[in-house]
Design a protein around this motif. Structure first.
Motif: not given
Length: 112
Positions: A47-57, A91-100
């Motif tokens: 979960a930490y790795a996923d959160r960090r990956r999203r923040r880096d993106w 949800r609409a924003v996250r649908g457009t930008y899933p890694s946001l």
């Protein structure tokens, strides 16, 4: 692999080794405890790795919050927010930008 993720995985490995030792000693309560601890530590590491990956993106893709605001369709998001709900707009924003990251998506919808 970053240090917190590595530390969590090392803790999970130790917990799983202790679970094997507990199994050999027929201490099934210790087996269950160590297996649960190892599973929680491994899940937390990922979960930490996923959160960090999203923040880096997010930091690589958008230089600032204003750049993100300029990239989305603001009238459509306002319409979704007003007609349905804030959660539907997020949800609409996250649908457009899933890694946001969720916090940034919520902040965007609230500032529109």
């Amino acid at each position: 692999m970053h240090l917190p993720r590595l530390a969590l995985w090392c803790g999970a490995a130790v917990a799983f080794v202790l679970a094997v030792v507990a199994y050999a000693a027929h201490a099934f309560w210790a087996l269950a405890l160590c297996a649960a601890l190892g599973t929680v530590l491994a899940g937390t590491a990922e979960a930490y790795a996923d959160r960090r990956r999203r923040r880096d993106w997010y930091t690589r893709t958008f230089a600032s919050f204003d750049e993100l605001r300029a990239a989305v369709d603001a009238p459509a998001l306002r319409r979704i927010r007003d007609e349905r709900s804030v959660a539907a707009a997020v949800r609409a924003v996250r649908g457009t930008y899933p890694s946001l990251p969720l916090a940034e998506a919520a902040r965007l919808v609230k500032t529109l």
